[in-house]
Design a protein around this motif. Structure first.
Motif, PDB file in Angstrom:
ATOM      1  N   TRP A 155      70.847  43.138  82.188  1.00  0.00           N
ATOM      2  CA  TRP A 155      70.033  44.350  82.114  1.00  0.00           C
ATOM      3  C   TRP A 155      70.397  45.329  83.222  1.00  0.00           C
ATOM      4  CZ3 TRP A 155      65.175  40.785  81.918  1.00  0.00           C
ATOM      5  CH2 TRP A 155      65.036  40.270  80.621  1.00  0.00           C
ATOM      6  N   LEU A 156      70.564  44.810  84.423  1.00  0.00           N
ATOM      7  CA  LEU A 156      70.897  45.676  85.556  1.00  0.00           C
ATOM      8  C   LEU A 156      72.289  46.281  85.390  1.00  0.00           C
ATOM      9  CD1 LEU A 156      69.360  43.497  88.405  1.00  0.00           C
ATOM     10  CD2 LEU A 156      68.552  45.744  87.647  1.00  0.00           C
ATOM     11  N   ALA A 157      73.226  45.497  84.861  1.00  0.00           N
ATOM     12  CA  ALA A 157      74.573  46.028  84.624  1.00  0.00           C
ATOM     13  C   ALA A 157      74.523  47.182  83.620  1.00  0.00           C
ATOM     14  CB  ALA A 157      75.490  44.916  84.114  1.00  0.00           C
ATOM     15  N   HIS A 158      73.803  46.996  82.536  1.00  0.00           N
ATOM     16  CA  HIS A 158      73.695  48.036  81.521  1.00  0.00           C
ATOM     17  C   HIS A 158      72.921  49.242  82.041  1.00  0.00           C
ATOM     18  CE1 HIS A 158      75.421  46.292  77.803  1.00  0.00           C
ATOM     19  NE2 HIS A 158      75.167  45.139  78.402  1.00  0.00           N
ATOM     20  N   ALA A 159      71.884  48.993  82.831  1.00  0.00           N
ATOM     21  CA  ALA A 159      71.109  50.104  83.390  1.00  0.00           C
ATOM     22  C   ALA A 159      71.976  50.962  84.294  1.00  0.00           C
ATOM     23  CB  ALA A 159      69.904  49.566  84.163  1.00  0.00           C
ATOM     24  N   MET A 160      72.812  50.324  85.113  1.00  0.00           N
ATOM     25  CA  MET A 160      73.700  51.088  85.997  1.00  0.00           C
ATOM     26  C   MET A 160      74.753  51.842  85.193  1.00  0.00           C
ATOM     27  SD  MET A 160      74.219  48.713  89.397  1.00  0.00           S
ATOM     28  CE  MET A 160      74.433  47.130  88.583  1.00  0.00           C
ATOM     29  N   GLU A 161      75.307  51.189  84.176  1.00  0.00           N
ATOM     30  CA  GLU A 161      76.313  51.858  83.354  1.00  0.00           C
ATOM     31  C   GLU A 161      75.709  53.071  82.657  1.00  0.00           C
ATOM     32  OE1 GLU A 161      79.804  50.143  80.586  1.00  0.00           O
ATOM     33  OE2 GLU A 161      77.830  49.941  79.663  1.00  0.00           O
ATOM     34  N   GLN A 162      74.484  52.920  82.152  1.00  0.00           N
ATOM     35  CA  GLN A 162      73.826  54.021  81.458  1.00  0.00           C
ATOM     36  C   GLN A 162      73.456  55.142  82.418  1.00  0.00           C
ATOM     37  OE1 GLN A 162      73.510  54.017  78.041  1.00  0.00           O
ATOM     38  NE2 GLN A 162      73.005  56.182  78.359  1.00  0.00           N
ATOM     39  N   ALA A 163      72.929  54.773  83.587  1.00  0.00           N
ATOM     40  CA  ALA A 163      72.495  55.785  84.554  1.00  0.00           C
ATOM     41  C   ALA A 163      73.662  56.631  85.037  1.00  0.00           C
ATOM     42  CB  ALA A 163      71.797  55.114  85.731  1.00  0.00           C
ATOM     43  N   THR A 164      74.792  55.989  85.293  1.00  0.00           N
ATOM     44  CA  THR A 164      75.947  56.727  85.799  1.00  0.00           C
ATOM     45  C   THR A 164      76.608  57.571  84.712  1.00  0.00           C
ATOM     46  OG1 THR A 164      77.322  54.752  85.472  1.00  0.00           O
ATOM     47  CG2 THR A 164      76.434  55.128  87.683  1.00  0.00           C
ATOM     48  N   SER A 165      76.302  57.287  83.441  1.00  0.00           N
ATOM     49  CA  SER A 165      76.839  58.126  82.363  1.00  0.00           C
ATOM     50  C   SER A 165      76.121  59.462  82.288  1.00  0.00           C
ATOM     51  CB  SER A 165      76.718  57.405  81.016  1.00  0.00           C
ATOM     52  OG  SER A 165      75.385  57.462  80.521  1.00  0.00           O
ATOM     53  N   GLY A 166      74.879  59.498  82.783  1.00  0.00           N
ATOM     54  CA  GLY A 166      74.100  60.726  82.764  1.00  0.00           C
ATOM     55  C   GLY A 166      73.606  61.145  81.396  1.00  0.00           C
ATOM     56  N   ARG A 167      73.615  60.235  80.430  1.00  0.00           N
ATOM     57  CA  ARG A 167      73.236  60.581  79.064  1.00  0.00           C
ATOM     58  C   ARG A 167      71.896  59.961  78.685  1.00  0.00           C
ATOM     59  NH1 ARG A 167      79.129  59.152  76.431  1.00  0.00           N
ATOM     60  NH2 ARG A 167      80.278  60.916  77.304  1.00  0.00           N
ATOM     61  N   LEU A 168      71.076  60.753  78.036  1.00  0.00           N
ATOM     62  CA  LEU A 168      69.790  60.280  77.528  1.00  0.00           C
ATOM     63  C   LEU A 168      69.988  59.688  76.134  1.00  0.00           C
ATOM     64  CD1 LEU A 168      66.640  60.187  77.712  1.00  0.00           C
ATOM     65  CD2 LEU A 168      66.653  62.425  76.559  1.00  0.00           C
ATOM     66  N   ILE A 169      69.465  58.497  75.916  1.00  0.00           N
ATOM     67  CA  ILE A 169      69.486  57.893  74.575  1.00  0.00           C
ATOM     68  C   ILE A 169      68.258  58.390  73.824  1.00  0.00           C
ATOM     69  CG2 ILE A 169      69.410  55.749  73.255  1.00  0.00           C
ATOM     70  CD1 ILE A 169      70.745  54.355  75.605  1.00  0.00           C
ATOM     71  N   ARG A 170      68.495  59.229  72.833  1.00  0.00           N
ATOM     72  CA  ARG A 170      67.368  59.837  72.119  1.00  0.00           C
ATOM     73  C   ARG A 170      67.715  59.984  70.643  1.00  0.00           C
ATOM     74  NH1 ARG A 170      63.955  62.237  68.677  1.00  0.00           N
ATOM     75  NH2 ARG A 170      62.265  63.412  69.666  1.00  0.00           N
ATOM     76  N   PRO A 171      67.612  58.886  69.847  1.00  0.00           N
ATOM     77  CA  PRO A 171      67.902  59.000  68.416  1.00  0.00           C
ATOM     78  C   PRO A 171      66.814  59.783  67.693  1.00  0.00           C
ATOM     79  CG  PRO A 171      67.130  56.800  68.961  1.00  0.00           C
ATOM     80  CD  PRO A 171      67.239  57.533  70.256  1.00  0.00           C
ATOM     81  N   ARG A 172      67.138  60.250  66.505  1.00  0.00           N
ATOM     82  CA  ARG A 172      66.162  60.927  65.655  1.00  0.00           C
ATOM     83  C   ARG A 172      65.553  59.933  64.674  1.00  0.00           C
ATOM     84  NH1 ARG A 172      66.537  66.246  64.527  1.00  0.00           N
ATOM     85  NH2 ARG A 172      64.469  65.867  63.625  1.00  0.00           N
ATOM     86  N   ALA A 173      64.348  60.251  64.228  1.00  0.00           N
ATOM     87  CA  ALA A 173      63.680  59.446  63.209  1.00  0.00           C
ATOM     88  C   ALA A 173      63.920  60.057  61.833  1.00  0.00           C
ATOM     89  CB  ALA A 173      62.186  59.371  63.487  1.00  0.00           C
ATOM     90  N   ARG A 174      64.153  59.219  60.828  1.00  0.00           N
ATOM     91  CA  ARG A 174      64.268  59.697  59.449  1.00  0.00           C
ATOM     92  C   ARG A 174      62.879  59.659  58.824  1.00  0.00           C
ATOM     93  NH1 ARG A 174      65.321  57.121  54.583  1.00  0.00           N
ATOM     94  NH2 ARG A 174      65.724  55.151  55.647  1.00  0.00           N
TER      95      ARG A 174
END
Length: 377
Positions: free
Chosen positions: A351-370
């Motif tokens: 979890w911490l590895a993925h959190a760091m990878e995501q944070a350093t990417s600077g991108r928000l994960i925000r999918p749309r709902a159908r």
């Protein structure tokens, strides 16, 4: 799981044989030798069907996205782990081979891409037994005081990840910081002879692509939340019965087998239309390599062995890692919740590895709902 011949796969795909082989080499379609003729290959039906649907050219973007989120194609880039050709890999290294010698701390250094040894501080709780409740409380307390993850350098985040892991370890593997985490757990449970298998479990469970808890942790980190908040969200998701709580279903199956016999227990599950717990895995068409790596080093308790043999014969699927960890817990007389404790401690590293990878990417994960609700007014 069902398999197709090359002719059947090509009919579904509507492509040439070269395209089929290219999709196999790229990991999009899983293949195995045909038992009837080892010169030929069989192709995993679900993979072929999914690719055939994609290539139909008539699907909308939202349909592709909806399928991708359920055991489908990759939805975001990651350099951390992947399941490919029946193997699990951490930054390109075979996890099953790592489990032969590595510790969870070694895997943290690998997944976190650290250039120095891991340093876990001494905890303050000094509790005697592993406690999931203590882990929840400690992480929740940190989320309001730690710094947000967004906009910080990787070395700064790595230092904080060490601190968060130390907090979780203090709750789930109480003991001196100069001892490896698997030894701390074994001593806390007064089962020093289980230390090596606990070590193997921790390594094999550290990460597993975008499983439900890891995806949750990445979403949390993508919003800029603290690393402790990302770990807390992952831990919350892990407790679900379809994820880290799967061991309870295995225990229920074994309890039923103890009462009415292994074969009758398995048959009763199937007669009720219920999937047999801990048999098969969507990402491993042949065998869950994590289970295989553990079971090579474990003599199954007789009832577990009988349930495995009957289940594999009647269902046609091999046991997965949930079965193996639950069997290990029984074999070494560990506490009933040991599978979840081991899982949570190990996966905190992921979890911490993925959190760091995501944070350093600077991108928000925000999918749309159908939207499928009532007509708009």
């Amino acid at each position: 799981m069902s398999w197709l011949t090359a002719e059947q796969a090509l009919t579904l795909l509507g492509t040439k044989s070269q395209t089929l082989y290219a999709n196999v080499s790229r990991g999009r379609i899983r293949a195995k030798p045909d038992p009837a003729d080892t010169r030929r290959s069989l192709y995993f039906t679900d993979d072929v069907k999914r690719l055939a649907t994609r290539h139909a050219g008539r699907r909308k973007t939202e349909a592709v996205a909806a399928e991708a989120i359920q055991w489908g194609d990759p939805v975001l880039p990651s350099a951390l782990s992947t399941v490919f050709n029946g193997g699990l890999f951490y930054r390109g290294q075979n996890a099953a081979k790592l489990a032969e010698r590595a510790s969870l701390e070694d895997v943290a250094i690998l997944l976190w891409d650290m250039k120095r040894p891991l340093r876990l501080e001494e905890g303050e709780m000094r509790r005697k037994l592993p406690s999931l409740n203590a882990a929840f409380s400690a992480l929740a307390e940190r989320t309001t005081t730690d710094l947000p993850s967004l906009g910080r350098s990787l070395p700064a985040l790595q230092g904080e990840a060490e601190s968060v892991l130390a907090t979780v370890a203090d709750a789930l593997a109480p003991g001196s910081a100069d001892k490896p985490l698997h030894q701390r757990l074994a001593v806390a449970w007064d089962r020093p002879d289980a230390g090596d298998l606990i070590r193997r479990c921790l390594v094999l469970l550290a990460d597993h692509e975008l499983n439900a808890s890891t995806f949750t942790a990445r979403i949390t980190a993508s919003a800029g939340a603290t690393l402790s908040a990302a770990a807390l969200s992952g831990l919350s998701t892990l407790t679900g019965p379809l994820h880290g709580g799967a061991w309870q279903s295995v225990r229920s199956l074994i309890a039923r087998a103890a009462t009415i016999g292994a074969e009758e227990a398995v048959r009763s599950y199937l007669a009720e239309g219920r999937p047999l717990p801990a048999f098969g895995h969507q990402l491993y068409p042949d065998v869950d390599i994590r289970a295989e790596a553990l079971l090579r080093c474990l003599t199954l308790p007789p009832l577990f062995a009988e349930v495995r043999d009957v289940g594999e014969q009647l269902v046609g699927e091999r046991v997965n890692v949930d079965f193996a960890v639950t069997a290990m817990t029984h074999a070494f007389h560990l506490p009933e919740d040991a599978p979840l404790i081991i899982f949570a401690l190990a996966r905190t590293v992921g979890w911490l590895a993925h959190a760091m990878e995501q944070a350093t990417s600077g991108r928000l994960i925000r999918p749309r709902a159908r939207y499928v609700g009532p007509p708009l007014q």
